[in-house]
Design a protein around this motif. Sequence first.
Motif, short mmCIF file in Angstrom:
data_model
loop_
_atom_site.label_atom_id
_atom_site.label_comp_id
_atom_site.label_asym_id
_atom_site.label_seq_id
_atom_site.Cartn_x
_atom_site.Cartn_y
_atom_site.Cartn_z
N ASP A 103 1.00 -0.62 0.18
CA ASP A 103 -0.04 -0.12 0.08
C ASP A 103 0.66 1.42 -0.11
O ASP A 103 0.52 2.31 -0.47
N VAL A 106 1.96 1.65 -3.56
CA VAL A 106 1.30 1.53 -4.94
C VAL A 106 0.84 3.41 -4.52
O VAL A 106 -0.05 4.02 -6.03
N GLN A 110 -1.77 6.30 -7.17
CA GLN A 110 -3.06 5.85 -7.33
C GLN A 110 -3.22 8.53 -6.74
O GLN A 110 -4.53 8.42 -7.31
N GLY A 115 -5.35 3.20 -12.22
CA GLY A 115 -6.43 2.00 -11.96
C GLY A 115 -5.57 1.29 -10.82
O GLY A 115 -4.50 0.72 -10.96
N ARG A 116 -6.85 0.77 -9.83
CA ARG A 116 -6.15 0.10 -8.91
C ARG A 116 -5.54 -1.57 -9.22
O ARG A 116 -4.16 -1.37 -8.83
N GLY A 117 -5.69 -2.52 -10.50
CA GLY A 117 -5.64 -3.18 -10.89
C GLY A 117 -3.83 -2.90 -11.46
O GLY A 117 -2.99 -3.80 -11.46
N ALA A 119 -1.83 -0.27 -10.87
CA ALA A 119 -1.36 -0.01 -9.80
C ALA A 119 -0.66 -1.01 -8.85
O ALA A 119 0.66 -1.35 -8.25
N ALA A 120 -1.78 -2.59 -8.59
CA ALA A 120 -0.97 -3.33 -7.85
C ALA A 120 -0.25 -4.51 -8.56
O ALA A 120 0.01 -4.86 -8.11
#
Length: 234
Positions: A103, A106, A110, A115-117, A119-120
């Motif tokens: 976290d 990322v 963010q 996008g979350r995917g 970034a992960a």
Amino acid sequence: MTAPVIELCDVSRRYDDGPPALHDVSLTVRAGEAVAVLGPSGSGKSTLLNLIAGLDRPDTGTVTVDGVRVDGLGEAGAARYRRAKIGMVFQFFNLLDDLTVADNVVLPAQLAGMGRGGAARRAAELLDVLGIGRYADAYPGRLSGGERQRVAVARALMNRPPLLLADEPTGALDTASGEDVGRLLADLNADGQTVVVVTHDLALARSCTTRTIRLVDGGITDATAGAGATESAR
């Protein structure tokens, strides 16, 4: 000849009524270089770093990074510039202890709207490349100093910045961890990352940079320059 990533032209900065923190400094750093900025406390190293990062403005002269005139940016523009162009690594890591390693990494993506995917996936890739993928779900307080600095480097690289700035990155580490971080910075540069390291540590400068400049009393007094690189202090 590679294009310049950093161009400072006749830059000066003075605070209050004291002597200038920087005086008529010109500096060029080209893509793919690794440059160490050396000098005693009060020599102007932090001021130089802050001007390049857009955290401060010169009184005179211009600061251009990757084609952006940084000295002309307002507060919002400077924040956008740092998200897009700069990765920063600090002496004391500046990680958020209540967030996991993943976290923490990322966060810049963010803020940049990734996008979350995506970034992960990018965070997982960086953590694996830096040898700390197994700590993705751990909290920073459970890691050693050297491991936390690797997390900080991953975070700094999250948005693929053209420039990585490291401010005394080994200052809070023991000797072995400091050497590890030096090797990491050297490896990143070997892969093409442009790096500027501000440090008191001559051994670090020798281990991970290809060129050094020395600041004394706000001016560049000595430099070991690679081909096509220039710096001056008048």
